[in-house]
Design a protein around this motif. Structure first.
Motif, mmCIF file in Angstrom:
data_model
loop_
_atom_site.group_PDB
_atom_site.id
_atom_site.type_symbol
_atom_site.label_atom_id
_atom_site.label_comp_id
_atom_site.label_asym_id
_atom_site.label_seq_id
_atom_site.Cartn_x
_atom_site.Cartn_y
_atom_site.Cartn_z
ATOM 1 N N GLN A 87 26.544 29.709 9.288
ATOM 2 C CA GLN A 87 27.030 31.068 9.513
ATOM 3 C C GLN A 87 26.642 31.571 10.888
ATOM 4 O O GLN A 87 27.417 32.237 11.569
ATOM 5 C CB GLN A 87 26.473 32.000 8.440
ATOM 6 N N VAL A 88 25.429 31.248 11.343
ATOM 7 C CA VAL A 88 24.986 31.644 12.683
ATOM 8 C C VAL A 88 25.878 31.003 13.730
ATOM 9 O O VAL A 88 26.327 31.639 14.680
ATOM 10 C CB VAL A 88 23.510 31.262 12.905
ATOM 11 N N LYS A 89 26.133 29.682 13.526
ATOM 12 C CA LYS A 89 26.976 28.964 14.476
ATOM 13 C C LYS A 89 28.372 29.583 14.511
ATOM 14 O O LYS A 89 28.976 29.746 15.557
ATOM 15 C CB LYS A 89 27.055 27.488 14.090
ATOM 16 N N GLU A 90 28.863 29.964 13.294
ATOM 17 C CA GLU A 90 30.203 30.540 13.210
ATOM 18 C C GLU A 90 30.262 31.862 13.965
ATOM 19 O O GLU A 90 31.237 32.171 14.630
ATOM 20 C CB GLU A 90 30.549 30.740 11.734
ATOM 21 N N LYS A 91 29.195 32.648 13.882
ATOM 22 C CA LYS A 91 29.153 33.923 14.568
ATOM 23 C C LYS A 91 29.181 33.740 16.084
ATOM 24 O O LYS A 91 29.669 34.591 16.803
ATOM 25 C CB LYS A 91 27.897 34.706 14.168
ATOM 26 N N ARG A 92 28.630 32.639 16.556
ATOM 27 C CA ARG A 92 28.535 32.430 17.995
ATOM 28 C C ARG A 92 29.839 31.901 18.599
ATOM 29 O O ARG A 92 29.985 31.873 19.807
ATOM 30 C CB ARG A 92 27.395 31.466 18.296
ATOM 31 N N ASP A 93 30.746 31.438 17.763
ATOM 32 C CA ASP A 93 32.027 30.963 18.286
ATOM 33 C C ASP A 93 32.782 32.128 18.914
ATOM 34 O O ASP A 93 32.918 33.197 18.309
ATOM 35 C CB ASP A 93 32.867 30.347 17.161
ATOM 36 N N LYS A 94 33.272 31.948 20.109
ATOM 37 C CA LYS A 94 33.975 32.993 20.825
ATOM 38 C C LYS A 94 35.468 32.699 20.882
ATOM 39 O O LYS A 94 35.879 31.561 21.053
ATOM 40 C CB LYS A 94 33.424 33.123 22.249
ATOM 41 N N THR A 95 36.261 33.743 20.761
ATOM 42 C CA THR A 95 37.701 33.590 20.934
ATOM 43 C C THR A 95 38.014 33.429 22.419
ATOM 44 O O THR A 95 37.163 33.672 23.292
ATOM 45 C CB THR A 95 38.454 34.817 20.403
ATOM 46 N N ALA A 96 39.232 33.035 22.708
ATOM 47 C CA ALA A 96 39.667 32.950 24.109
ATOM 48 C C ALA A 96 39.513 34.304 24.785
ATOM 49 O O ALA A 96 39.103 34.409 25.947
ATOM 50 C CB ALA A 96 41.113 32.464 24.179
ATOM 51 N N TYR A 97 39.825 35.358 24.050
ATOM 52 C CA TYR A 97 39.705 36.718 24.579
ATOM 53 C C TYR A 97 38.260 37.023 24.965
ATOM 54 O O TYR A 97 37.984 37.537 26.059
ATOM 55 C CB TYR A 97 40.188 37.712 23.526
ATOM 56 N N ASP A 98 37.340 36.708 24.055
ATOM 57 C CA ASP A 98 35.919 36.957 24.319
ATOM 58 C C ASP A 98 35.463 36.316 25.627
ATOM 59 O O ASP A 98 34.667 36.888 26.371
ATOM 60 C CB ASP A 98 35.057 36.396 23.184
ATOM 61 N N GLN A 99 35.969 35.126 25.897
ATOM 62 C CA GLN A 99 35.528 34.382 27.066
ATOM 63 C C GLN A 99 36.038 34.976 28.384
ATOM 64 O O GLN A 99 35.524 34.641 29.452
ATOM 65 C CB GLN A 99 35.989 32.929 26.951
ATOM 66 N N LEU A 100 37.020 35.860 28.281
ATOM 67 C CA LEU A 100 37.578 36.486 29.483
ATOM 68 C C LEU A 100 36.907 37.806 29.840
ATOM 69 O O LEU A 100 37.151 38.370 30.901
ATOM 70 C CB LEU A 100 39.083 36.724 29.306
ATOM 71 N N VAL A 101 36.060 38.305 28.941
ATOM 72 C CA VAL A 101 35.427 39.601 29.173
ATOM 73 C C VAL A 101 34.298 39.468 30.191
ATOM 74 O O VAL A 101 33.438 38.602 30.077
ATOM 75 C CB VAL A 101 34.888 40.188 27.850
ATOM 76 N N GLY A 102 34.300 40.346 31.183
ATOM 77 C CA GLY A 102 33.226 40.379 32.175
ATOM 78 C C GLY A 102 33.472 39.486 33.369
ATOM 79 O O GLY A 102 34.535 38.880 33.513
ATOM 80 N N ASN A 103 32.479 39.433 34.253
ATOM 81 C CA ASN A 103 32.576 38.676 35.508
ATOM 82 C C ASN A 103 33.819 39.066 36.295
ATOM 83 O O ASN A 103 34.520 38.217 36.858
ATOM 84 C CB ASN A 103 32.567 37.167 35.239
ATOM 85 N N THR A 104 34.094 40.358 36.336
ATOM 86 C CA THR A 104 35.260 40.865 37.063
ATOM 87 C C THR A 104 34.986 40.838 38.571
ATOM 88 O O THR A 104 33.834 40.958 39.002
ATOM 89 C CB THR A 104 35.588 42.297 36.626
ATOM 90 N N PRO A 105 36.041 40.685 39.378
ATOM 91 C CA PRO A 105 35.829 40.589 40.828
ATOM 92 C C PRO A 105 35.413 41.912 41.456
ATOM 93 O O PRO A 105 35.658 42.987 40.905
ATOM 94 C CB PRO A 105 37.204 40.148 41.346
ATOM 95 N N MET A 106 34.783 41.814 42.610
ATOM 96 C CA MET A 106 34.471 42.973 43.441
ATOM 97 C C MET A 106 35.079 42.726 44.817
ATOM 98 O O MET A 106 34.934 41.639 45.372
ATOM 99 C CB MET A 106 32.965 43.189 43.552
ATOM 100 N N ILE A 107 35.764 43.718 45.352
ATOM 101 C CA ILE A 107 36.453 43.568 46.635
ATOM 102 C C ILE A 107 36.054 44.688 47.591
ATOM 103 O O ILE A 107 35.608 45.750 47.164
ATOM 104 C CB ILE A 107 37.985 43.576 46.458
ATOM 105 N N LYS A 108 36.225 44.413 48.875
ATOM 106 C CA LYS A 108 36.003 45.452 49.875
ATOM 107 C C LYS A 108 37.333 46.072 50.256
ATOM 108 O O LYS A 108 38.324 45.370 50.478
ATOM 109 C CB LYS A 108 35.337 44.862 51.123
ATOM 110 N N LEU A 109 37.372 47.401 50.317
ATOM 111 C CA LEU A 109 38.559 48.109 50.787
ATOM 112 C C LEU A 109 38.464 48.197 52.306
ATOM 113 O O LEU A 109 37.860 49.112 52.861
ATOM 114 C CB LEU A 109 38.647 49.489 50.140
ATOM 115 N N GLY A 110 39.055 47.206 52.957
ATOM 116 C CA GLY A 110 38.853 47.038 54.400
ATOM 117 C C GLY A 110 39.366 48.172 55.244
ATOM 118 O O GLY A 110 38.674 48.642 56.167
#
Length: 414
Positions: free
Chosen positions: A17-40
């Motif tokens: 059950q713990v292992k099952e809880k840790r499985d991430k959907t494709a969506y979950d894996q896309l959350v976060g690590n968003t880019p940061m850019i400079k407005l030149g």
């Protein structure tokens, strides 16, 4: 022996059950690590370095994915959510949309209670994603018909889970644990690469931490960040609370600035410690208090999330300024931003002028402009609020120069 075998079977089932809880959907894996850019182009005009973290690059199109993922995970870990259950939330759009994506993937039946002053695009997307949408008249939190109250009541009637994004501290905690460190790592890398900053020799020592270093290890290293100010608006208060708490622990010198729409009480709360605005006069107490076309931010109360924030000062800016700047950004930076991002950028612009040249400021790109086509990006709609949709040839550097001149005049008068 049978008891030992039974215990082993139970242990294996628990591990499964713990292992099952840790499985991430494709969506979950896309959350976060968003880019940061400079407005030149904007940075060049201001002679300061303006960075924008693109939270709209999250899979639902806004930074709300982070909080929704954290809150659902917490409910699940407590055993309060199981597939097939009803999930209910009061949302002006972005949180509801993030919930719609994630609840569909996790097997929950979602109900969103939404105020009637939000763009039609949001309602349509929610319904397409399988959510049941309940529209209610927009009104003050003191009114029992407020969308948050109605969502809580609906959850009780359905025997479901009320997400309660405004008061749920899992909201701010994910920004403290994840979004704040992301900003630290990104600005460190970007400033190192920015030759114009290095040539000016303005930046101080950078925290020497590896990509996977713990938060506590980062904070123990005695140095100053290459960041002068972080600017953010507040909806639930979770984002600005979590990020400000993290950044202040790393370096108390970093200024945290609230961008607040007209009619919201939070600007007064930050600057004068009084949560009040003129729209809260007793005769209009049960009316909608916000006097702005900006969607998704501004509040008439201090939430549990906002109460944990560490904010130095706040600005309230007119809608015309936000509209003009948004159109300038689209023309000169190639980015089409929503109303709350325009508010963040306008506040960043003004606050940057209170800092020395070559200062570094970071703000957030909250959601996709496609959710604002019928309102903020609609000339006919903004005209109803006595706002001017300027001809294209007027969307030039004079817009920035006027704002700069006005801010400098205000600074001289204070």
């Amino acid at each position: 022996m049978p008891q030992t075998r039974l215990a082993n079977e139970k242990s294996e089932k628990a591990d499964s059950q713990v292992k099952e809880k840790r499985d991430k959907t494709a969506y979950d894996q896309l959350v976060g690590n968003t880019p940061m850019i400079k407005l030149g182009n904007l940075s060049k005009l201001l002679k300061r370095h303006i960075y924008l973290k693109i939270e709209s690059a999250n899979p639902s199109g806004s930074g709300k994915d982070r909080a929704v993922q954290a809150m659902l995970d917490d409910f699940e870990s407590q055993g309060l959510l199981k597939p097939g259950m009803h999930v209910v939330e009061g949302s002006s759009g972005s949180t509801g949309i993030a919930l719609a994506y994630q609840c569909r993937a996790r097997g929950y039946r979602l109900h969103i209670v939404m105020p009637d002053d939000q763009a039609e695009e949001k309602r349509n997307l929610l319904r397409t994603l399988g959510a049941t949408v309940h529209i209610t008249q927009n009104c003050a939190i003191s009114n029992k018909e407020h969308y948050v109250h109605k969502a809580k009541k609906l959850a009780e009637e359905l025997g479901g889970v009320f997400i309660n994004q405004f008061e749920n501290l899992s909201n701010m905690q994910v920004h403290y644990k994840v979004t704040g460190p992301e900003i630290l790592q990104q600005i460190k890398r970007l400033v190192r690469k920015d030759a114009s900053i290095q040539q000016q020799n303005r930046r101080r020592a950078i925290i020497q931490s590896s990509k996977h270093q713990s938060i506590s290890a980062m904070m123990q290293q005695p140095t100053t960040l290459p960041l002068d100010a972080f600017v953010m608006s507040s909806g639930t208060g979770g984002t600005i609370a979590g990020i400000s708490t993290f950044l202040k622990e790393v370096s108390p010198e970093i200024q945290v600035v609230l961008a607040d729409p007209h009619g919201s009480s939070l600007c007064s709360k930050v600057n004068y410690n009084v949560c009040y605005t003129k729209q809260q006069a007793e005769r209009t107490l049960r009316r909608h208090r916000y006097d702005s076309i900006v969607e998704g931010v501004g509040l008439d109360r201090v939430t549990a999330n906002f109460d944990t924030a560490h904010i130095d000062l706040a600005y309230q800016l007119p809608d015309q300024e936000l509209l003009d700047l948004a159109r300038w950004i689209m023309k000169h930076e190639g980015l089409m931003v929503g109303s709350s991002t325009a508010l963040n950028l306008a506040t960043t612009l003004r606050h940057s002028l209170t800092l020395p040249e070559d200062s570094v400021l970071v703000t957030m790109g909250c959601d996709q402009a496609s959710r604002h086509l019928s309102r903020f990006w609609n000339p006919e709609y903004v005209g109803r609020y006595q706002l001017v949709w300027r001809p294209e040839d007027e969307i030039n550097h004079s817009i920035i120069e006027r704002i700069m001149a006005d801010q400098q005049a205000r600074m001289k008068s204070t």
